[in-house]
Design an enzyme around this catalytic site. Structure first.
Site, PDB file in Angstrom:
ATOM      1  N   ASP A  27      76.155 -38.078  -3.795  1.00  0.00           N
ATOM      2  CA  ASP A  27      75.663 -38.778  -5.001  1.00  0.00           C
ATOM      3  C   ASP A  27      77.294 -37.766  -5.781  1.00  0.00           C
ATOM      4  O   ASP A  27      77.284 -36.978  -6.633  1.00  0.00           O
ATOM      5  CB  ASP A  27      74.366 -38.356  -5.520  1.00  0.00           C
TER       6      ASP A  27
ATOM      7  N   SER B 269      69.677 -43.675 -16.187  1.00  0.00           N
ATOM      8  CA  SER B 269      68.921 -41.979 -15.411  1.00  0.00           C
ATOM      9  C   SER B 269      70.256 -40.830 -15.996  1.00  0.00           C
ATOM     10  O   SER B 269      69.990 -40.217 -15.602  1.00  0.00           O
ATOM     11  CB  SER B 269      69.086 -42.312 -13.821  1.00  0.00           C
TER      12      SER B 269
ATOM     13  N   HIS C 178      75.217 -38.965 -10.532  1.00  0.00           N
ATOM     14  CA  HIS C 178      74.372 -37.919 -10.913  1.00  0.00           C
ATOM     15  C   HIS C 178      74.697 -36.705 -11.574  1.00  0.00           C
ATOM     16  O   HIS C 178      76.272 -36.255 -10.628  1.00  0.00           O
ATOM     17  CB  HIS C 178      73.263 -37.864 -10.602  1.00  0.00           C
TER      18      HIS C 178
END
Length: 422
Positions: free
Chosen positions: A398, A154, A401
């Protein structure tokens, strides 16, 4: 005079015998054959003996002087990956979040309530030189009739989407599209007959986490020697950008499948993350050597993307993370505890032995400074938050990311620079 003539005659006789000696002739032919056959290896050896300690890449530069797509060179002595972040509110961001419809909702921080935009206004400034400005027109013209592909997890998908966002404004609405086919997502610039693609393969090798949507498994298993499972989908690309790191960092040894996932009885061994990672890197390089043409293709590898789970690393309060951080780390020697130097050492060791030119995008240190650039709590959540989580935002922030626009646009500026100015 007579004595001199005799000596001369004797010398001529020796020369004639030497010329006619079948043993000498055979030795000469054999020597020439070996030099031709192993000339590249001899050059490698000579390159390794370069005495300059300041230039560890000398051997690589000699071997890979002429690279496809290059139009210039980085200034002598300029390391684009060593520098500092400077505030820039005149040229940053390179696009607006609302202008790019291709950003996943997990990365749209403004849409999900982030109160500040400071993370969008930092520009990477290398020491002693400038990073070439990203030229979207040049990039698109270079991609005309070609395929560019990002392969990995990702984090690489974020870099892929960043590239699409940097380019799509130059393409009329009816001349572009984005489609997903399982693990493969394809952005098409029809007018240019070009595609920019992303292929989900978090380990590069076949694994039980290969489903592009449902890949959260409790016990990850990687199949040894299985890169062709995915590699068959990468053939024919002109520019390929690999990454793999985060999925190897489970904190435990990695389970390696010796046979097939279809085997009724599975033969599984466990390797340390470093040994397992080395195995994957060697598989990737073998695939590249067998399937990419150095005369007209380019291969890049993006180094590990750091996380910022522990604020104590940069002198913050214990028990906190990237949540609520709004400025970069200002310590030039900072290295987060979540980044494993041993993995970087594996990359350096394996890549140094490659006979195919791999351009290494060393984004780790510069991204290490950016504790402010993560999505944190400002993203679409995978599942509804519990009251306990809402009361403690750090628990679900998070710190892996990155918000877009932001840091990953810089990764693509570096990719652009190394593509055209290696």
């Amino acid at each position: 005079m007579k004595q001199s003539l005799t000596a001369s005659s004797s010398s001529s006789s020796l020369i004639r015998r030497a010329r006619l000696s079948p043993y000498l002739l055979a030795l000469l032919v054999f020597t020439v054959f070996v030099v031709i056959l192993h000339g590249e290896d001899f050059m490698c050896l000579l390159g390794q003996l370069d005495p300059s300690p300041d230039r560890p890449a000398t051997r690589t530069e000699k071997k890979w002087e002429e690279l496809p797509f290059s139009i210039g060179r980085t200034p002598e002595g300029c390391d684009l990956f060593s520098g500092r972040w400077v505030w820039d509110d005149s040229t940053r961001p390179l696009y607006e979040e609302s202008e790019c419809p291709y950003i996943q909702p997990q990365l749209t921080c403004q849409e999900h309530g982030r109160p500040d935009k400071d993370y969008q206004h930092w520009r990477w400034q290398p020491h002693g030189c400038d990073l070439p400005s990203f030229n979207a027109t040049l990039m698109l013209e270079t991609l005309r009739g070609k395929r560019m592909m990002f392969v990995g997890d990702s984090l690489n998908r974020g870099q892929y989407v960043s590239m699409v966002c940097l380019l799509h404004r130059l393409i009329p609405e009816d001349q572009k599209s984005m489609e997903t086919f399982g693990s493969l997502t394809v952005f098409t610039a029809k007018e240019y007959n070009a595609t920019i693609e992303f292929y989900w393969a978090p380990f590069l090798l076949e694994s039980n986490s290969d489903d592009a949507v449902i890949h959260r498994v409790s016990e990850r298993i990687v199949r040894r020697g299985s890169i062709n499972k995915h590699g068959k989908n990468w053939k024919g690309v002109d520019i390929i950008v690999f990454n793999t790191y985060l999925w190897w960092m489970t904190g435990l040894d990695i389970k390696i499948l010796q046979g097939s996932f279809e085997d009724e009885t599975k033969d599984i061994v466990e390797l340390s993350p470093e040994d397992a990672y080395r195995m994957a890197m060697k598989s990737m390089l073998r695939w590249v050597r067998k399937n990419m043409n150095r005369k007209n293709t380019r291969v890049f590898f993006t180094s590990m993307s750091p996380t910022h789970q522990k604020s104590i690393d940069w002198g913050g309060e214990p028990g906190r993370s990237c949540y609520s951080e709004t400025s970069p780390v200002d310590n030039a020697t900072y290295w987060g505890s979540d980044c494993r130097r041993s993995i970087m050492e594996v990359i350096g060791d394996v890549f140094s032995k490659s006979k195919f030119p791999i351009t290494f995008l060393n984004i780790t240190q510069l991204s290490n400074y950016r504790k402010d650039a993560h999505t944190s709590i400002y993203k679409k959540q995978w599942s509804p938050l519990t009251p306990e989580q809402i009361a403690n935002p750090v628990s679900y922030a998070d710190c892996v990311h990155w918000c877009m626009p932001g840091l990953q646009d810089t990764w693509n500026e570096l990719l652009f620079a190394k593509l055209f100015y290696p």
